[in-house]
Design a protein around this motif. Structure first.
Motif, mmCIF file in Angstrom:
data_model
loop_
_atom_site.group_PDB
_atom_site.id
_atom_site.type_symbol
_atom_site.label_atom_id
_atom_site.label_comp_id
_atom_site.label_asym_id
_atom_site.label_seq_id
_atom_site.Cartn_x
_atom_site.Cartn_y
_atom_site.Cartn_z
ATOM 1 N N UNK A 131 0.803 -1.216 0.000
ATOM 2 C CA UNK A 131 0.000 0.000 0.000
ATOM 3 C C UNK A 131 0.845 1.279 0.000
ATOM 4 N N UNK A 132 1.953 1.342 0.765
ATOM 5 C CA UNK A 132 2.768 2.566 0.709
ATOM 6 C C UNK A 132 3.347 2.830 -0.679
ATOM 7 N N UNK A 133 3.531 1.773 -1.463
ATOM 8 C CA UNK A 133 4.113 1.921 -2.794
ATOM 9 C C UNK A 133 3.059 2.215 -3.852
ATOM 10 N N UNK A 134 1.822 1.778 -3.605
ATOM 11 C CA UNK A 134 0.739 1.991 -4.564
ATOM 12 C C UNK A 134 0.077 3.348 -4.345
ATOM 13 N N UNK A 135 -0.224 3.662 -3.081
ATOM 14 C CA UNK A 135 -0.914 4.916 -2.748
ATOM 15 C C UNK A 135 0.127 5.999 -2.457
ATOM 16 N N UNK A 207 2.480 6.835 5.990
ATOM 17 C CA UNK A 207 3.102 6.233 4.812
ATOM 18 C C UNK A 207 4.220 7.095 4.243
ATOM 19 N N UNK A 208 4.164 8.389 4.486
ATOM 20 C CA UNK A 208 5.277 9.236 4.064
ATOM 21 C C UNK A 208 6.550 8.822 4.788
ATOM 22 N N UNK A 209 6.442 8.581 6.089
ATOM 23 C CA UNK A 209 7.612 8.135 6.862
ATOM 24 C C UNK A 209 8.050 6.739 6.444
ATOM 25 N N UNK A 226 11.471 0.388 2.205
ATOM 26 C CA UNK A 226 10.308 -0.512 2.226
ATOM 27 C C UNK A 226 10.213 -1.340 0.938
ATOM 28 N N UNK A 227 10.334 -0.710 -0.182
ATOM 29 C CA UNK A 227 10.202 -1.435 -1.440
ATOM 30 C C UNK A 227 11.354 -2.380 -1.729
ATOM 31 N N UNK A 228 12.466 -2.203 -1.040
ATOM 32 C CA UNK A 228 13.641 -3.045 -1.261
ATOM 33 C C UNK A 228 13.690 -4.247 -0.320
ATOM 34 N N UNK A 229 13.007 -4.143 0.814
ATOM 35 C CA UNK A 229 13.196 -5.139 1.861
ATOM 36 C C UNK A 229 12.196 -6.291 1.788
#
Length: 368
Positions: A131-135, A207-209, A226-229
């Motif tokens: 969700x943090x990567x989509x929104x 989600x910004x953080x 987040x997207x890498x882990x």
């Protein structure tokens, strides 16, 4: 598609009986409503992921969010394609108090690893991790499972965002309060947060953080975003995790405990809090704030207290008197469940609900 729905449906005001609401609580709630009017803020964002037979359950959750909440809501609904038309049909017929928006999204995973994410735990469950990567344009978000019911305004759990310190990026409740019945501390084959782990069925996120943070981990000395882990975590632990994405979150916050805000059990009250005897003291004192009917308890006869609350909210018609059409019938049904452990403490299931109804009518009166 984003649908803007704004329909006012309250044409009259019902004062609660004096035994439900005294004048002190009336003016307390009225002051709170006045404060909200003079201190406007951005809308609250709530996300849910619905697959399979979860349409009705999801709609009931959304209904519970609408009934009591004060500030505007934006629902982000991630659902299988075949459910989209049904969601649209239902949501467009809802009579809303105030302004509610919704956006429907398909279920999507990174293309190079979609098959692995789809089969993790339950279908679609791991969608929440992305969700943090989509929104990308949403600053903060409350994610909930489909089997959640709000017994007080969403505004109140949303307010925890203001309590985060400079390092905290998300908030969740413990998996258990009593270690003797805890799952993680007895059976987990991977790292987990705290003494008994955390439950991700209710997850509040800045989600910004999250997008900005570099996470410590046990895979590399270099911190990862987040997207890498996510994929490296899955590859390392996929043979050792039982609860899918929730386990991955436990691992992440084990290594980054300073990043988690932990809220009390009444914000994520599950059958485990009463089936072995009452073990959520906060709920005993203040009532249940958010009910989480995991293990399918809304749809079988194993935990009739949970099912009674679900059926009451599902069958409530917007605009009907909440005391006579929701609260009183529910209490009668709950009194029939005292043969069960959860039924013995049935009053915790209506304590906060009673207050929420009382506060709602006070706001209505103040706003006339």
């Amino acid at each position: 598609r984003c649908k803007n729905l704004s329909v006012s449906f309250w044409n009259s005001y019902w004062m609660l009986p004096s035994d439900v609401c005294g004048m002190n609580c009336f003016w307390e709630a009225a002051f709170r409503y006045d404060y909200m009017k003079t201190h406007p803020s951005e809308k609250m964002h709530l996300a849910v992921v619905a697959c399979g037979e979860r349409l009705e359950e999801t709609v009931t959750m959304l209904r519970s969010a609408i009934i009591f909440s004060i500030k505007p809501l934006h629902f982000h609904i991630f659902a299988e394609d075949q459910l989209h038309e049904s969601f649209k049909d239902i949501l467009e017929e809802f009579p809303y108090e105030g302004k509610v928006n919704y956006t429907l999204y398909p279920i999507t995973f990174p293309s190079e690893s979609a098959a692995e994410w789809k089969k993790l735990f339950k279908p679609c469950a791991s969608q929440r991790l992305f969700l943090p990567l989509i929104l990308k344009n949403v600053d903060s978000l409350l994610y909930v499972d489909t089997d959640i019911l709000f017994l007080r305004p969403v505004d109140d759990i949303w307010s925890f965002l203001g309590k985060f310190n400079s390092t905290q990026i998300a908030a969740m409740a413990p998996e258990h309060e009593e270690p003797r019945i805890g799952w993680y501390n007895r059976f987990a084959r991977h790292p987990y947060y705290g003494v008994t782990g955390i439950n991700s069925g209710v997850m509040l996120m800045n989600m910004t953080r999250i997008r900005r943070k570099y996470f410590k981990n046990d895979m590399t000395p270099v911190r990862l975003q987040w997207g890498e882990i996510l994929m490296p975590l899955l590859k390392k632990y996929k043979l050792n995790i039982t609860w899918g994405d929730q386990d991955l979150l436990n691992i992440m916050f084990f290594h980054n405990p300073e990043s988690l805000y932990v809220f009390p059990c009444q914000w994520n009250y599950r059958p485990d809090h009463c089936i072995y005897g009452s073990n959520c003291k906060a709920a005993e004192e203040e009532g249940i704030f958010i009910l989480h009917g995991n293990r399918g308890v809304y749809h079988d006869d194993k935990q009739p207290t949970f099912r009674a609350v679900y059926e009451a909210i599902k069958n409530y018609s917007f605009g009907d008197d909440l005391v006579h059409s929701l609260l009183q019938p529910l209490e009668r049904e709950l009194q029939k469940t005292t043969h069960t452990y959860c039924g013995r403490v049935y009053k915790v299931f209506i304590k906060q609900l009673t207050k929420s109804i009382r506060d709602l009518y006070a706001r209505r009166s103040k706003g006339r």
